[in-house]
Design an enzyme around this catalytic site. Sequence first.
Site, PDB file in Angstrom:
ATOM      1  NE  ARG A  51      -3.993  -1.936   2.122  1.00 57.49           N
ATOM      2  CZ  ARG A  51      -5.211  -1.944   1.553  1.00 57.49           C
ATOM      3  NH1 ARG A  51      -5.717  -0.848   1.046  1.00 57.49           N
ATOM      4  NH2 ARG A  51      -5.918  -3.046   1.502  1.00 57.49           N
ATOM      5  CG  MET A  76     -14.560   0.543  -3.952  1.00 57.51           C
ATOM      6  SD  MET A  76     -15.612   1.023  -2.553  1.00 57.51           S
ATOM      7  CE  MET A  76     -15.719  -0.556  -1.698  1.00 57.51           C
ATOM      8  NE  ARG A  77      -6.951  -1.265  -3.269  1.00 60.32           N
ATOM      9  CZ  ARG A  77      -7.073  -2.579  -3.107  1.00 60.32           C
ATOM     10  NH1 ARG A  77      -8.161  -3.192  -3.552  1.00 60.32           N
ATOM     11  NH2 ARG A  77      -6.149  -3.253  -2.508  1.00 60.32           N
ATOM     12  CG  LEU A  79      -6.916   6.328   0.875  1.00 56.18           C
ATOM     13  CD1 LEU A  79      -7.646   7.655   0.732  1.00 56.18           C
ATOM     14  CD2 LEU A  79      -5.842   6.187  -0.204  1.00 56.18           C
ATOM     15  CG  ASN A  93     -15.705   8.421   1.117  1.00 56.22           C
ATOM     16  OD1 ASN A  93     -15.775   8.190  -0.100  1.00 56.22           O
ATOM     17  ND2 ASN A  93     -16.174   7.583   2.031  1.00 56.22           N
ATOM     18  CG  HIS A  95     -20.234   5.577   4.105  1.00 54.45           C
ATOM     19  ND1 HIS A  95     -19.497   4.492   3.681  1.00 54.45           N
ATOM     20  CD2 HIS A  95     -21.107   5.103   5.031  1.00 54.45           C
ATOM     21  CE1 HIS A  95     -19.906   3.409   4.327  1.00 54.45           C
ATOM     22  NE2 HIS A  95     -20.873   3.745   5.142  1.00 54.45           N
ATOM     23  CB  THR A 127      -9.771  10.665   9.882  1.00 54.12           C
ATOM     24  OG1 THR A 127     -10.779   9.688  10.164  1.00 54.12           O
ATOM     25  CG2 THR A 127     -10.371  12.069   9.982  1.00 54.12           C
ATOM     26  CG  LEU A 130     -11.772   2.065   6.751  1.00 53.79           C
ATOM     27  CD1 LEU A 130     -12.181   0.613   6.552  1.00 53.79           C
ATOM     28  CD2 LEU A 130     -11.742   2.802   5.428  1.00 53.79           C
ATOM     29  CG  ASP A 131     -16.651   4.370   5.940  1.00 48.99           C
ATOM     30  OD1 ASP A 131     -16.202   5.059   5.014  1.00 48.99           O
ATOM     31  OD2 ASP A 131     -16.973   3.180   5.793  1.00 48.99           O
TER      32      ASP A 131
HETATM   33  N1  NHR Z   1      -9.387   5.527   3.821  1.00 51.12           N
HETATM   34  C1  NHR Z   1      -9.357   6.090   5.040  1.00 51.12           C
HETATM   35  N2  NHR Z   1      -8.166   6.172   5.668  1.00 51.12           N
HETATM   36  N3  NHR Z   1     -10.458   6.586   5.669  1.00 51.12           N
HETATM   37  C2  NHR Z   1     -11.649   6.515   5.062  1.00 51.12           C
HETATM   38  O1  NHR Z   1     -12.709   7.005   5.680  1.00 51.12           O
HETATM   39  C3  NHR Z   1     -11.754   5.935   3.753  1.00 51.12           C
HETATM   40  C4  NHR Z   1     -10.571   5.436   3.161  1.00 51.12           C
HETATM   41  C5  NHR Z   1     -10.621   4.840   1.892  1.00 51.12           C
HETATM   42  C6  NHR Z   1     -11.829   4.730   1.228  1.00 51.12           C
HETATM   43  C7  NHR Z   1     -14.315   4.957   1.146  1.00 51.12           C
HETATM   44  C8  NHR Z   1     -15.086   3.871   1.950  1.00 51.12           C
HETATM   45  C9  NHR Z   1     -16.547   3.848   1.549  1.00 51.12           C
HETATM   46  O2  NHR Z   1     -17.103   4.871   1.148  1.00 51.12           O
HETATM   47  C10 NHR Z   1     -13.009   5.193   1.836  1.00 51.12           C
HETATM   48  C11 NHR Z   1     -12.971   5.804   3.081  1.00 51.12           C
HETATM   49  C12 NHR Z   1     -13.318   0.722   0.709  1.00 51.12           C
HETATM   50  C13 NHR Z   1     -13.135  -0.009   1.878  1.00 51.12           C
HETATM   51  C14 NHR Z   1     -12.419  -1.349   1.847  1.00 51.12           C
HETATM   52  O3  NHR Z   1     -12.557  -2.144   2.750  1.00 51.12           O
HETATM   53  C15 NHR Z   1     -13.599   0.562   3.061  1.00 51.12           C
HETATM   54  C16 NHR Z   1     -14.233   1.820   3.071  1.00 51.12           C
HETATM   55  C17 NHR Z   1     -14.414   2.537   1.898  1.00 51.12           C
HETATM   56  C18 NHR Z   1     -13.966   1.973   0.717  1.00 51.12           C
HETATM   57  N4  NHR Z   1     -11.582  -1.630   0.790  1.00 51.12           N
HETATM   58  C19 NHR Z   1     -10.833  -2.897   0.599  1.00 51.12           C
HETATM   59  C20 NHR Z   1      -9.310  -2.684   0.775  1.00 51.12           C
HETATM   60  O4  NHR Z   1      -8.635  -3.689   1.069  1.00 51.12           O
HETATM   61  C21 NHR Z   1     -11.015  -3.408  -0.810  1.00 51.12           C
HETATM   62  C22 NHR Z   1     -12.456  -3.715  -1.095  1.00 51.12           C
HETATM   63  C23 NHR Z   1     -12.701  -3.962  -2.591  1.00 51.12           C
HETATM   64  O5  NHR Z   1     -11.794  -3.772  -3.419  1.00 51.12           O
HETATM   65  O6  NHR Z   1     -13.848  -4.316  -2.916  1.00 51.12           O
HETATM   66  O7  NHR Z   1      -8.788  -1.569   0.575  1.00 51.12           O
HETATM   67  O8  NHR Z   1     -17.241   2.808   1.730  1.00 51.12           O
END
Ligand code: NHR
Length: 182
Positions: A51, A76-77, A79, A93, A95, A127, A130-131
């Site tokens: 990552r 969807m990654r 961060l 973002n 949600h 931040t 997540l979310d």
């Molecule tokens: N990153 C941080 N640090 N904080 C947030 O609030 C984030 C973020 C990255 C993305 C969007 C979020 C959504 O709107 C978002 C918010 C993907 C995942 C996830 O589990 C979680 C939350 C969101 C988006 N992703 C997996 C991963 O391993 C991959 C899932 C897939 O590819 O289908 O990164 O819902």
Amino acid sequence: MVSLADSMTGDHPARPVLVLSNNPEAGGLEKARARGIATAVVDHRPFKGDRAAFEAAVSAALEAHAPDIICLAGFMRVLTADFVGRWQGRILNIHPSLLPKYRGLDTHARALAAGDTEAGCTVHEVTAELDDGPVLGQARVPVQPGDTPDTLAARVLEQEHVLYPAVLRRFAGGDRRPVYLP
Ligand code: NHR
């Protein structure tokens, strides 16, 4: 993304400088090109789970366009804290739930399973958690009898296309007070 891009005209305080995707096939890239917006692709797959290296490439692509604000839209990654820190306070973002309800995935199915009578979407600051960042806006929709996750998602998506541009306009003007719709 298209709703955001198309909103930034006239007296809007922002303009789109780059549409970046981790998916080379993303339909939004062609839509951005059609609007004359620069595009970039940083495919996460060759990074094979590294990552930090993926995000270094994303940051480099962003830095070439010096954005003041980054809007995630279907990104969807997850961060890392390092990336979020590099762009601190400047990542938004949207949600598809009324946060703090239903962080994570399958939000509409979870709202229906809980018997909720209303649903909606939230724009929040991104931040490290997540979310979880500060809420910058929310829009509510009624849950209708007979709703499925798909029919509810469609009703919420319509509001996402109204809420996100409204929040971006206010945020880009330097105002972080939340927008509540309707
Ligand atoms: N990153 C941080 N640090 N904080 C947030 O609030 C984030 C973020 C990255 C993305 C969007 C979020 C959504 O709107 C978002 C918010 C993907 C995942 C996830 O589990 C979680 C939350 C969101 C988006 N992703 C997996 C991963 O391993 C991959 C899932 C897939 O590819 O289908 O990164 O819902």
